[in-house]
Design a protein around this motif. Structure first.
Motif, PDB file in Angstrom:
ATOM      1  N   ALA A 162       0.851  -1.185   0.000  1.00 45.21           N
ATOM      2  CA  ALA A 162       0.000   0.000   0.000  1.00 45.21           C
ATOM      3  C   ALA A 162       0.890   1.240   0.000  1.00 45.21           C
ATOM      4  N   ASN A 163       0.322   2.375  -0.427  1.00 47.14           N
ATOM      5  CA  ASN A 163       1.104   3.606  -0.452  1.00 47.14           C
ATOM      6  C   ASN A 163       1.520   4.036   0.952  1.00 47.14           C
ATOM      7  N   SER A 164       0.839   3.506   1.953  1.00 48.91           N
ATOM      8  CA  SER A 164       1.215   3.781   3.341  1.00 48.91           C
ATOM      9  C   SER A 164       2.406   2.951   3.785  1.00 48.91           C
ATOM     10  N   GLY A 165       2.821   1.981   2.949  1.00 49.88           N
ATOM     11  CA  GLY A 165       3.963   1.135   3.260  1.00 49.88           C
ATOM     12  C   GLY A 165       3.603  -0.235   3.787  1.00 49.88           C
ATOM     13  N   GLU A 166       2.335  -0.484   4.057  1.00 52.47           N
ATOM     14  CA  GLU A 166       1.920  -1.785   4.587  1.00 52.47           C
ATOM     15  C   GLU A 166       1.863  -2.824   3.487  1.00 52.47           C
ATOM     16  N   ARG A 167       2.191  -4.063   3.820  1.00 49.83           N
ATOM     17  CA  ARG A 167       2.125  -5.153   2.853  1.00 49.83           C
ATOM     18  C   ARG A 167       0.672  -5.572   2.673  1.00 49.83           C
ATOM     19  N   VAL A 168       0.224  -5.625   1.436  1.00 49.83           N
ATOM     20  CA  VAL A 168      -1.173  -5.907   1.131  1.00 49.83           C
ATOM     21  C   VAL A 168      -1.456  -7.392   1.278  1.00 49.83           C
ATOM     22  N   GLY A 169      -2.620  -7.728   1.834  1.00 52.22           N
ATOM     23  CA  GLY A 169      -3.034  -9.111   1.984  1.00 52.22           C
ATOM     24  C   GLY A 169      -2.907  -9.588   3.415  1.00 52.22           C
ATOM     25  N   TRP A 170      -3.198 -10.878   3.593  1.00 52.50           N
ATOM     26  CA  TRP A 170      -3.122 -11.484   4.918  1.00 52.50           C
ATOM     27  C   TRP A 170      -1.848 -12.294   5.012  1.00 52.50           C
ATOM     28  N   TRP A 171      -0.975 -11.926   5.969  1.00 52.78           N
ATOM     29  CA  TRP A 171       0.312 -12.593   6.131  1.00 52.78           C
ATOM     30  C   TRP A 171       0.480 -13.136   7.542  1.00 52.78           C
ATOM     31  N   GLY A 172      -0.584 -13.181   8.283  1.00 49.82           N
ATOM     32  CA  GLY A 172      -0.551 -13.668   9.648  1.00 49.82           C
ATOM     33  C   GLY A 172      -1.514 -12.855  10.500  1.00 49.82           C
ATOM     34  N   PRO A 173      -1.776 -13.302  11.716  1.00 48.56           N
ATOM     35  CA  PRO A 173      -2.768 -12.627  12.563  1.00 48.56           C
ATOM     36  C   PRO A 173      -2.424 -11.184  12.880  1.00 48.56           C
ATOM     37  N   ASP A 174      -1.140 -10.829  12.811  1.00 49.74           N
ATOM     38  CA  ASP A 174      -0.730  -9.469  13.162  1.00 49.74           C
ATOM     39  C   ASP A 174      -0.370  -8.622  11.956  1.00 49.74           C
ATOM     40  N   GLN A 175      -0.574  -9.168  10.760  1.00 54.04           N
ATOM     41  CA  GLN A 175      -0.224  -8.405   9.566  1.00 54.04           C
ATOM     42  C   GLN A 175      -1.229  -8.670   8.461  1.00 54.04           C
ATOM     43  N   SER A 176      -2.134  -7.752   8.271  1.00 51.47           N
ATOM     44  CA  SER A 176      -3.115  -7.856   7.194  1.00 51.47           C
ATOM     45  C   SER A 176      -3.537  -6.458   6.773  1.00 51.47           C
TER      46      SER A 176
END
Length: 276
Positions: A162-176
């Motif tokens: 994302a333009n905010s720098g977050e990785r798009v999608g579900w990569w675990g309970p703490d990263q989506s």
């Protein structure tokens, strides 16, 4: 569990009809079949499109010849079946033997029936170590994971940010992170050390099915990330509402163009429609 459910269990859970807006996706009604008018070989005897009136060993031989043209050797065929079955298979067998011994498409073919060679090849390719398969509606991490599973053989991976720098999608309970309609994001090509090689900005079309256009994602990746690399993704023909792609190297493409012309067919049915 059928082959496609097995694959979806690797890249994400299957989407059932109750989860869809409609029973058919954006590719409904677009399925086409082309006749190959450029092949240098003689037309195969067939009483049904995509099938051959021959024995299973002979059909396996024809399929093996095509797989060799597509860049597969016996070892890569074995590894493809191992990936599909999640098991280890005997080494040092021929491509023909792996097809006869391991391919489920052959199981229900009775003696004297035409052999569905097209379906055998089509299914094998999209489930192979160089194949990519997805339902028409997919979670946002599926393109990244499925394309990367193929590209990692060459030392690369694909990521959406994302333009905010977050990785798009579900990569675990703490990263989506999930994209809003019309939201642009960056598609990046990374090396095996997670260093960025190149990137471009992309946004799905602002249409009803725009968020499910895997084909557009692949087209842009080919153009902006793989243009200077010796391989690219090609979409398999006759995919219906699903998406199926195959990674082919430049030297294989040259060989296929010289032998088959503008498209690749087997038993009178197109497998890859064009090399653009």
């Amino acid at each position: 569990m059928n082959p496609l459910d097995r694959l979806m269990s690797i890249f994400g859970k299957s989407t059932n009809e109750s989860e869809l807006d409609d029973n058919h996706g954006p590719r409904s009604g677009t399925e086409t079949t082309h006749q190959n008018t450029h092949s240098v070989s003689k037309p195969e005897k067939s009483n049904h499109e995509g099938r051959l009136d021959t024995s299973k060993p002979e059909a396996a031989s024809r399929i093996a010849d095509l797989l060799r043209d597509l860049g597969f050797d016996a070892d890569s065929v074995r590894r493809s079946y191992e990936q599909y079955y999640n098991c280890e298979l005997e080494e040092s067998k021929t491509i023909e033997d792996y097809i006869l011994d391991e391919d489920e498409t052959f199981y229900n073919v009775r003696e004297g029936e035409p052999v569905p060679v097209y379906n055998t090849v089509h299914t094998f390719l999209r489930l192979s170590t160089r194949g990519v398969f997805s339902d028409w509606k997919y979670p946002e991490d599926v393109p990244q994971k499925s394309l990367s599973a193929v590209l990692e053989n060459y030392g690369y991976k694909i990521r959406f940010y994302a333009n905010s720098g977050e990785r798009v999608g579900w990569w675990g309970p703490d990263q989506s992170y999930y994209l809003d309609d019309g939201e642009s994001f960056r598609i990046e090509l990374l090396d095996r050390d997670d260093e960025r090689v190149d990137s471009f900005e992309f946004a799905y079309p602002d249409t009803k099915y725009g968020h499910n256009r895997f084909d557009l994602v692949v087209d842009e990746i080919n153009e902006y990330l793989l243009a200077d690399l010796p391989f690219r993704f090609y979409e398999l023909a006759d995919t219906g509402d699903n998406y199926s792609f195959l990674l082919l190297e430049s030297e294989i493409i040259e060989h296929l163009e010289n032998k088959y012309g503008e498209d690749v067919s087997i038993a009178g049915k197109t497998l890859i429609s064009e090399f653009a």
